[in-house]
Design a protein around this motif. Structure first.
Motif, PDB file in Angstrom:
ATOM      1  N   GLY A  64       0.835  -1.188   0.000  1.00  0.00           N
ATOM      2  CA  GLY A  64       0.000   0.000   0.000  1.00  0.00           C
ATOM      3  C   GLY A  64       0.871   1.240   0.000  1.00  0.00           C
ATOM      4  O   GLY A  64       2.098   1.163  -0.007  1.00  0.00           O
ATOM      5  N   LYS A  65       0.220   2.398   0.030  1.00  0.00           N
ATOM      6  CA  LYS A  65       0.966   3.654  -0.043  1.00  0.00           C
ATOM      7  C   LYS A  65       1.532   4.082   1.302  1.00  0.00           C
ATOM      8  O   LYS A  65       2.304   5.023   1.371  1.00  0.00           O
ATOM      9  CB  LYS A  65       0.071   4.751  -0.621  1.00  0.00           C
ATOM     10  CG  LYS A  65      -0.296   4.480  -2.078  1.00  0.00           C
ATOM     11  CD  LYS A  65      -1.095   5.606  -2.682  1.00  0.00           C
ATOM     12  CE  LYS A  65      -1.376   5.301  -4.157  1.00  0.00           C
ATOM     13  NZ  LYS A  65      -2.135   6.383  -4.816  1.00  0.00           N
ATOM     14  N   GLY A  66       1.148   3.392   2.350  1.00  0.00           N
ATOM     15  CA  GLY A  66       1.719   3.673   3.646  1.00  0.00           C
ATOM     16  C   GLY A  66       0.926   4.688   4.456  1.00  0.00           C
ATOM     17  O   GLY A  66       0.261   5.567   3.904  1.00  0.00           O
ATOM     18  N   THR A  67       1.017   4.530   5.784  1.00  0.00           N
ATOM     19  CA  THR A  67       0.418   5.479   6.721  1.00  0.00           C
ATOM     20  C   THR A  67       1.481   5.889   7.720  1.00  0.00           C
ATOM     21  O   THR A  67       2.134   5.032   8.325  1.00  0.00           O
ATOM     22  CB  THR A  67      -0.769   4.857   7.478  1.00  0.00           C
ATOM     23  OG1 THR A  67      -1.782   4.487   6.552  1.00  0.00           O
ATOM     24  CG2 THR A  67      -1.339   5.850   8.490  1.00  0.00           C
ATOM     25  N   THR A  68       1.639   7.199   7.874  1.00  0.00           N
ATOM     26  CA  THR A  68       2.554   7.699   8.894  1.00  0.00           C
ATOM     27  C   THR A  68       1.797   7.799  10.207  1.00  0.00           C
ATOM     28  O   THR A  68       0.757   8.468  10.282  1.00  0.00           O
ATOM     29  CB  THR A  68       3.099   9.088   8.507  1.00  0.00           C
ATOM     30  OG1 THR A  68       3.817   8.981   7.280  1.00  0.00           O
ATOM     31  CG2 THR A  68       4.035   9.597   9.589  1.00  0.00           C
ATOM     32  N   LEU A  69       2.308   7.122  11.209  1.00  0.00           N
ATOM     33  CA  LEU A  69       1.723   7.212  12.545  1.00  0.00           C
ATOM     34  C   LEU A  69       2.580   8.156  13.382  1.00  0.00           C
ATOM     35  O   LEU A  69       3.794   7.973  13.493  1.00  0.00           O
ATOM     36  CB  LEU A  69       1.665   5.841  13.216  1.00  0.00           C
ATOM     37  CG  LEU A  69       1.203   5.813  14.675  1.00  0.00           C
ATOM     38  CD1 LEU A  69      -0.246   6.296  14.792  1.00  0.00           C
ATOM     39  CD2 LEU A  69       1.346   4.422  15.280  1.00  0.00           C
ATOM     40  N   SER A  70       1.937   9.152  13.963  1.00  0.00           N
ATOM     41  CA  SER A  70       2.625  10.093  14.821  1.00  0.00           C
ATOM     42  C   SER A  70       1.980  10.038  16.206  1.00  0.00           C
ATOM     43  O   SER A  70       0.783  10.294  16.339  1.00  0.00           O
ATOM     44  CB  SER A  70       2.520  11.512  14.243  1.00  0.00           C
ATOM     45  OG  SER A  70       3.099  12.446  15.124  1.00  0.00           O
ATOM     46  N   VAL A  71       2.784   9.682  17.201  1.00  0.00           N
ATOM     47  CA  VAL A  71       2.291   9.586  18.572  1.00  0.00           C
ATOM     48  C   VAL A  71       2.969  10.673  19.394  1.00  0.00           C
ATOM     49  O   VAL A  71       4.196  10.735  19.486  1.00  0.00           O
ATOM     50  CB  VAL A  71       2.589   8.205  19.181  1.00  0.00           C
ATOM     51  CG1 VAL A  71       2.013   8.130  20.596  1.00  0.00           C
ATOM     52  CG2 VAL A  71       2.025   7.101  18.308  1.00  0.00           C
ATOM     53  N   SER A  72       2.158  11.535  19.981  1.00  0.00           N
ATOM     54  CA  SER A  72       2.710  12.649  20.756  1.00  0.00           C
ATOM     55  C   SER A  72       2.254  12.557  22.202  1.00  0.00           C
ATOM     56  O   SER A  72       1.222  11.970  22.508  1.00  0.00           O
ATOM     57  CB  SER A  72       2.298  13.983  20.144  1.00  0.00           C
ATOM     58  OG  SER A  72       0.896  14.055  20.023  1.00  0.00           O
ATOM     59  N   SER A  73       3.047  13.173  23.061  1.00  0.00           N
ATOM     60  CA  SER A  73       2.741  13.120  24.506  1.00  0.00           C
ATOM     61  C   SER A  73       1.894  14.303  24.924  1.00  0.00           C
ATOM     62  O   SER A  73       1.669  15.232  24.175  1.00  0.00           O
ATOM     63  CB  SER A  73       4.039  13.116  25.296  1.00  0.00           C
ATOM     64  OG  SER A  73       4.824  14.237  24.954  1.00  0.00           O
TER      65      SER A  73
END
Lengths: 109, 112
Positions: A100-109
């Motif tokens: 697939g084209k990919g998903t960027t996961l961003s986890v912030s505090s």
């Protein structure tokens, strides 16, 4: 046609929140599906594959043939989960992976 | 630990140059692959090889060729580099018994 669809380019969540990265596929027959992850400045690596039915780093993915989906889930996101995630499908010939084209996961505090 | 090694992390080449990207794997894998990785487009298969001297076109083979003279080595060749071939190139290998692919660290090619 064999295809993998990841509808989200970017998913942003707070630390401790649940995460679901969506993946839908089109395939005739019984697919072999994978999730790959690429952390910053690291090589692409296998996270999990559906036939092993295991949990890696707290992530699980269930194959739903009725919905042709293979969503990646984690109940409590961590900052170190921030990465690019790719869903992949073995092609019908069994010779290569279709990504697939990919998903960027961003986890912030 | 499976190792797939690409010869360069970064390359800068001029338009029209012939470019060689090299990849070596140390796990005696039958299959080797070249993918191109672009933002918003994911990974797209350029070529793959399932045996020495054997090759198959992937989804975007135009402008590329490959060579596999030895089982452990798979080369991607850009006959005449163009600016639209500026990208991250990923080499991978798999055993053939399973579809699981192991990736190299990537080569970021810039064509100016």
């Amino acid at each position: 046609a064999q295809r993998v669809t990841q509808p989200e380019k970017l998913l942003s969540v707070f630390k401790g929140a649940p995460v679901e990265l969506k993946c839908n596929y089109s395939y005739s027959g019984s697919p072999e599906l994978f999730w790959y992850v690429q952390y910053s400045r690291q090589r692409l690596q296998l996270l999990l594959r559906h036939i092993s039915r295991e949990s890696i780093k707290g992530f699980t993915a269930d194959l739903n043939k009725g919905e042709t989906s293979f969503h990646l889930k984690k109940p409590f996101a961590q900052e170190e989960d921030s990465a690019m995630y790719y869903c992949a499908l073995e092609n019908q010939a069994g010779t290569a992976l279709i990504f697939g084209k990919g998903t960027t996961l961003s986890v912030s505090s | 630990d499976v190792k797939v090694t690409q010869s360069s992390r970064y390359l800068v080449k001029r338009t029209g140059e012939k470019v060689f990207l090299e990849c070596v794997q140390d796990m005696d894998h039958e299959n080797m692959f070249w993918y191109r990785q672009d933002p918003g487009l994911g990974l797209r298969l350029i070529y793959f090889s399932y045996d020495v001297k054997m090759k198959e076109k992937g989804d975007i083979p135009e402008g590329y060729s490959v060579s596999r003279e030895k089982k452990e080595r798979f080369s991607l060749i850009l006959e005449s580099a163009s600016t639209n071939q500026t990208s991250m190139y990923l080499c991978a290998s798999s055993s053939g018994m399973t579809a699981e692919a192991f990736f190299g660290q990537g080569t970021r090619l810039t064509v100016v």
